[in-house]
Scaffold this motif. Structure first.
Motif, PDB file in Angstrom:
ATOM      1  N   ASP A 111       0.829  -1.213   0.000  1.00 22.75           N
ATOM      2  CA  ASP A 111       0.000   0.000   0.000  1.00 22.75           C
ATOM      3  C   ASP A 111       0.861   1.260   0.000  1.00 22.75           C
ATOM      4  O   ASP A 111       0.531   2.249  -0.650  1.00 22.75           O
ATOM      5  N   ARG A 112       1.965   1.233   0.730  1.00 18.72           N
ATOM      6  CA  ARG A 112       2.875   2.384   0.777  1.00 18.72           C
ATOM      7  C   ARG A 112       3.467   2.635  -0.605  1.00 18.72           C
ATOM      8  O   ARG A 112       3.508   3.768  -1.085  1.00 18.72           O
ATOM      9  N   VAL A 113       3.913   1.582  -1.287  1.00 20.42           N
ATOM     10  CA  VAL A 113       4.483   1.721  -2.626  1.00 20.42           C
ATOM     11  C   VAL A 113       3.407   2.187  -3.611  1.00 20.42           C
ATOM     12  O   VAL A 113       3.666   3.018  -4.485  1.00 20.42           O
ATOM     13  N   ALA A 114       2.179   1.697  -3.460  1.00 20.54           N
ATOM     14  CA  ALA A 114       1.076   2.144  -4.324  1.00 20.54           C
ATOM     15  C   ALA A 114       0.845   3.641  -4.149  1.00 20.54           C
ATOM     16  O   ALA A 114       0.624   4.364  -5.132  1.00 20.54           O
ATOM     17  N   ALA A 115       0.914   4.132  -2.925  1.00 24.26           N
ATOM     18  CA  ALA A 115       0.749   5.565  -2.667  1.00 24.26           C
ATOM     19  C   ALA A 115       1.878   6.363  -3.319  1.00 24.26           C
ATOM     20  O   ALA A 115       1.651   7.441  -3.877  1.00 24.26           O
ATOM     21  N   ILE A 116       3.079   5.831  -3.262  1.00 19.74           N
ATOM     22  CA  ILE A 116       4.221   6.500  -3.896  1.00 19.74           C
ATOM     23  C   ILE A 116       4.018   6.545  -5.415  1.00 19.74           C
ATOM     24  O   ILE A 116       4.236   7.589  -6.053  1.00 19.74           O
ATOM     25  N   LEU A 117       3.559   5.441  -5.998  1.00 19.45           N
ATOM     26  CA  LEU A 117       3.298   5.420  -7.439  1.00 19.45           C
ATOM     27  C   LEU A 117       2.186   6.399  -7.818  1.00 19.45           C
ATOM     28  O   LEU A 117       2.275   7.081  -8.846  1.00 19.45           O
ATOM     29  N   ARG A 118       1.145   6.491  -6.994  1.00 19.04           N
ATOM     30  CA  ARG A 118       0.073   7.451  -7.258  1.00 19.04           C
ATOM     31  C   ARG A 118       0.606   8.877  -7.247  1.00 19.04           C
ATOM     32  O   ARG A 118       0.245   9.696  -8.093  1.00 19.04           O
ATOM     33  N   GLU A 119       1.477   9.173  -6.297  1.00 21.69           N
ATOM     34  CA  GLU A 119       2.043  10.516  -6.208  1.00 21.69           C
ATOM     35  C   GLU A 119       2.898  10.832  -7.431  1.00 21.69           C
ATOM     36  O   GLU A 119       2.824  11.921  -7.995  1.00 21.69           O
ATOM     37  N   HIS A 120       3.701   9.882  -7.881  1.00 19.06           N
ATOM     38  CA  HIS A 120       4.519  10.098  -9.076  1.00 19.06           C
ATOM     39  C   HIS A 120       3.640  10.268 -10.316  1.00 19.06           C
ATOM     40  O   HIS A 120       3.970  11.049 -11.211  1.00 19.06           O
ATOM     41  N   THR A 121       2.519   9.568 -10.366  1.00 15.36           N
ATOM     42  CA  THR A 121       1.585   9.733 -11.476  1.00 15.36           C
ATOM     43  C   THR A 121       0.970  11.126 -11.432  1.00 15.36           C
ATOM     44  O   THR A 121       0.871  11.805 -12.455  1.00 15.36           O
ATOM     45  N   ALA A 122       0.591  11.570 -10.252  1.00 16.26           N
ATOM     46  CA  ALA A 122       0.007  12.900 -10.087  1.00 16.26           C
ATOM     47  C   ALA A 122       1.004  13.994 -10.466  1.00 16.26           C
ATOM     48  O   ALA A 122       0.623  15.037 -10.996  1.00 16.26           O
ATOM     49  N   GLN A 123       2.275  13.756 -10.220  1.00 12.97           N
ATOM     50  CA  GLN A 123       3.308  14.739 -10.547  1.00 12.97           C
ATOM     51  C   GLN A 123       3.757  14.636 -12.002  1.00 12.97           C
ATOM     52  O   GLN A 123       4.581  15.425 -12.454  1.00 12.97           O
TER      53      GLN A 123
END
Length: 146
Positions: free
Chosen positions: A15-27
């Motif tokens: 879940d932590r890595v998924a959140a990091i991937l979501r943030e990179h997608t948003a950026q």
């Protein structure tokens, strides 16, 4: 003890890595297609090493210190309005309508009988109003938004 690449990862780690991937997608660092591919691989991953491969080409993101996005006020919501949430407003509206209907019935019965009868609507609106008043004063947890 440091996490070795062969050590099994938990659901919380994924879940932590998924959140990091979501943030990179948003950026804008990865596209939605890349995000979906990495997310699919993420939930198939078993070890810390497999998780690390998904973000090795991305800069570190501290999820605890992300900038807070300001929520745009809705057209129906005034910015200075900090009062009751909509559920409490609806409860007070229902109370007012029910109380009004009971008083109209009481008034019609009193007029047709030619005598003022006992004001029984007080027993309907009193306890209900007290409960609503206590909820309004002491209840400070608005409903959760989906």
């Amino acid at each position: 003890m440091a996490n070795s690449p062969e050590m099994r990862a938990s659901d919380a780690d994924r879940d932590r890595v998924a959140a990091i991937l979501r943030e990179h997608t948003a950026q804008g660092r990865i596209t939605m297609e890349e995000f979906n591919e990495r997310l699919e691989s993420l939930y198939e991953s078993r070890t810390y090493g497999e998780l690390a491969k998904l973000t090795v080409d991305l800069p570190d993101v501290d999820l605890r210190h992300l900038p807070v996005k300001a929520e745009a006020p809705r057209a129906s919501q005034k910015p200075a309005q900090q009062g009751m949430h909509s559920g409490m407003k609806a409860a007070w509206s229902a109370w007012a309508v029910a109380s009004g209907i009971n008083w109209v019935i009481w008034l019609i019965v009193s007029i047709t009988s030619g005598d003022l009868i006992y004001p029984w609507p007080l027993w309907v609106m009193g306890p209900w109003g007290v409960i609503l008043l206590m909820s309004t004063i002491f209840g400070n947890n608005p409903p959760k938004r989906p």
